[in-house]
Design a protein around this motif. Structure first.
Motif, PDB file in Angstrom:
ATOM      1  N   ARG A  93       0.854  -1.200   0.000  1.00 60.30           N
ATOM      2  CA  ARG A  93       0.000   0.000   0.000  1.00 60.30           C
ATOM      3  C   ARG A  93       0.884   1.242   0.000  1.00 60.30           C
ATOM      4  O   ARG A  93       1.873   1.302   0.715  1.00 60.30           O
ATOM      5  N   ASN A  95       0.988   4.866   1.202  1.00 62.55           N
ATOM      6  CA  ASN A  95       0.373   5.802   2.142  1.00 62.55           C
ATOM      7  C   ASN A  95       0.712   7.251   1.813  1.00 62.55           C
ATOM      8  O   ASN A  95       0.363   8.148   2.569  1.00 62.55           O
ATOM      9  N   ASN A 125      -2.759   6.152  -1.482  1.00 66.01           N
ATOM     10  CA  ASN A 125      -3.746   5.269  -0.842  1.00 66.01           C
ATOM     11  C   ASN A 125      -4.131   4.060  -1.694  1.00 66.01           C
ATOM     12  O   ASN A 125      -5.121   3.399  -1.406  1.00 66.01           O
ATOM     13  N   GLU A 126      -3.365   3.759  -2.722  1.00 68.30           N
ATOM     14  CA  GLU A 126      -3.652   2.580  -3.545  1.00 68.30           C
ATOM     15  C   GLU A 126      -3.028   1.345  -2.901  1.00 68.30           C
ATOM     16  O   GLU A 126      -1.889   1.371  -2.438  1.00 68.30           O
ATOM     17  N   THR A 127      -3.791   0.252  -2.893  1.00 67.52           N
ATOM     18  CA  THR A 127      -3.331  -1.036  -2.386  1.00 67.52           C
ATOM     19  C   THR A 127      -3.398  -2.029  -3.529  1.00 67.52           C
ATOM     20  O   THR A 127      -4.396  -2.085  -4.246  1.00 67.52           O
TER      21      THR A 127
END
Length: 180
Positions: A93, A95, A125-127
């Motif tokens: 992820r 942050n 915020n991409e996982t």
């Protein structure tokens, strides 16, 4: 007539003395004003130096803030093996606050690097789950990254490297992972 000249001379002398006293008083006041002016100029120069120092500190703080805003923070989260999950494999992820590009992830298990992954970019915020496109870590990466403490114990560790918005390369450091 001589007496008249003498009186005129005395009057002239008295006027000269009065003028001299007035001039001396004016010179004393002028010297005091000059001293006050010099003292004020010194205080002004000190204040200006202090102001410049404050401006320098504020500029450095702004630069640090701008630099932080260009940095991503990609963290390995866990290893997901359940088929019904949104993300599978090594889950990472970003942050943020910035996007990460040229992302490479490495896994260390049983004292060696077993797999590596590459990902083009991660937005703030991409996982993502890195289950596909794995390959054996190259020996130069293994030598450069080293092994985490405890990797020989059979524990799973992962490290992610990426390029920040300012072009600098950063890594997460080795993180112990849980398996789900």
């Amino acid at each position: 007539m001589e007496l008249g000249l003498a009186i005129a001379g005395l009057a002239l002398a008295a006027v000269s003395i009065v003028i001299a006293l007035i001039a001396a008083d004016a010179a004393r006041k002028s010297a005091g004003a000059s001293q006050d002016s010099a003292s004020a100029a010194g205080r002004s120069a000190t204040a200006a130096e202090g102001s410049l120092e404050v401006q320098k500190i504020e500029a450095e703080a702004q630069e640090e803030k701008r630099q932080r805003e260009l940095m991503a923070n990609v963290i390995p989260q866990y290893w997901e093996s359940r088929a019904d999950q949104e993300h599978r494999g090594l889950v990472v992820r970003n942050n943020g606050p910035a996007a990460a590009s040229d992302v490479s992830a490495y896994e260390a298990l049983d004292g060696h690097h077993s797999r590596a992954w590459q990902w083009v970019a991660l937005a703030l915020n991409e996982t993502v789950g890195l289950s596909a496109n794995s390959f054996d870590a190259m020996s130069e990466d293994t030598a450069r990254l080293g092994l985490p403490e405890g990797a020989e114990s059979g524990e799973l560790y992962a490290l992610v490297e990426w390029t920040n918005a300012d072009g600098s390369r950063t890594n997460s450091g080795w993180r112990h992972l849980t398996r789900r």
